[in-house]
Design an enzyme around this catalytic site. Sequence first.
Site, PDB file in Angstrom:
ATOM      1  N   GLY A  13     -15.983  82.292  -4.902  1.00  0.00           N
ATOM      2  CA  GLY A  13     -16.146  81.043  -4.162  1.00  0.00           C
ATOM      3  C   GLY A  13     -17.567  80.579  -3.972  1.00  0.00           C
ATOM      4  O   GLY A  13     -17.787  79.441  -3.554  1.00  0.00           O
ATOM      5  N   TYR A 141     -15.648  89.518 -23.259  1.00  0.00           N
ATOM      6  CA  TYR A 141     -15.275  88.506 -22.271  1.00  0.00           C
ATOM      7  C   TYR A 141     -14.052  87.723 -22.744  1.00  0.00           C
ATOM      8  O   TYR A 141     -13.114  87.479 -21.975  1.00  0.00           O
ATOM      9  CB  TYR A 141     -16.462  87.559 -22.060  1.00  0.00           C
ATOM     10  CG  TYR A 141     -16.205  86.432 -21.101  1.00  0.00           C
ATOM     11  CD1 TYR A 141     -16.297  86.628 -19.725  1.00  0.00           C
ATOM     12  CD2 TYR A 141     -15.887  85.150 -21.565  1.00  0.00           C
ATOM     13  CE1 TYR A 141     -16.073  85.581 -18.835  1.00  0.00           C
ATOM     14  CE2 TYR A 141     -15.660  84.105 -20.682  1.00  0.00           C
ATOM     15  CZ  TYR A 141     -15.760  84.324 -19.322  1.00  0.00           C
ATOM     16  OH  TYR A 141     -15.529  83.292 -18.452  1.00  0.00           O
ATOM     17  N   VAL A 171     -19.215  74.287 -18.381  1.00  0.00           N
ATOM     18  CA  VAL A 171     -19.378  73.706 -17.043  1.00  0.00           C
ATOM     19  C   VAL A 171     -20.856  73.715 -16.661  1.00  0.00           C
ATOM     20  O   VAL A 171     -21.578  74.684 -16.927  1.00  0.00           O
ATOM     21  CB  VAL A 171     -18.582  74.508 -15.991  1.00  0.00           C
ATOM     22  CG1 VAL A 171     -18.563  73.760 -14.659  1.00  0.00           C
ATOM     23  CG2 VAL A 171     -17.165  74.797 -16.470  1.00  0.00           C
TER      24      VAL A 171
END
Length: 325
Positions: A13, A141, A171
């Site tokens: 978060g 990954y 992103v």
Amino acid sequence: MTEVTKRILVTGGTGLVGRAIEKVVADGEGQPDEEWIFVSSQDADLTSSSETKALFERHKPTHVIHLAAMVGGLFKNIRSNLDFWRTNIHINDNVLHSAHEFGVQKVVSCLSTCIFPDKTTYPIDETMIHNGPPHSSNFGYSYAKRMIDVQNRGYSEQHGRRFTAVIPTNVFGPHDNFNIEDGHVLPGLIHKVYLAKQSGSALTVWGTGKPRRQFIYSLDLARLFLWVLREYEEVEPIILSGKPWLLPRNPLLHEGTATILPFSTVGEEDEVSIREAAEAIAEAMEFRGELVFDTTKSDGQFKKTASNAKLRRYLPGFQFTPFRK
């Protein structure tokens, strides 16, 4: 007063996407029946099954957005493929199994376009994840992230769970990792331009500058995450991509303007080369120095063009932030 019926736990978060979701929720996109809980590695070590269970026991979420992962740029992946595999496999298995054990109604996990096969046809879509090996530079990954899709299908078929995933393109945005060695391409370039301006030196870009990438702004991605959590009901992942198409600057237009079409077909025109990204950052930061490409450094995967056709079918009018803006 509206009763809270959804307790949404966001792992990872405090990262790039988690902070973006927190901002979008705080800016009015949250709903009165939702309670949002953002946790980080300070709250629990998700590679530990006991700490993960304790986290779920403490917060008793009804919904989970699973962002926590060991992540890094190209060169960190090349150095540490085994670490990326082991760490992410532990995190994902612990989070999804705890979500199942605690009766979580829905989990939305975050994948990446690097999970797709290296040798493939373009554009890539959601059905092609397992069609061949990923690029060798980040196989650890990539395979760990692919396994989330496998687990989601297993939890759906065996236990009827609503576990799904999103696949964003690259992103970028506020709270990114600006570490030059370990971060992703855009924040690394921003840091490099800053240092080059400070020292009056050239901007050195690793690789040839030719590889092409699709980018998504973190706040756009955050808004799409909320839609997926509330509305999207498929187990199959959905690719989140589709920035407006910026045509090359047209000398017939006013200086410094571009033609923006709300949606493009997904192809090379929807992508930005590393060179173009570096030039856009240099322009935005008013860097006037020379751009140098260090071709001794690896380019990584040349392209991974992803189709946003499924997203456009669901949300034909979604407005993306233009890359240069």
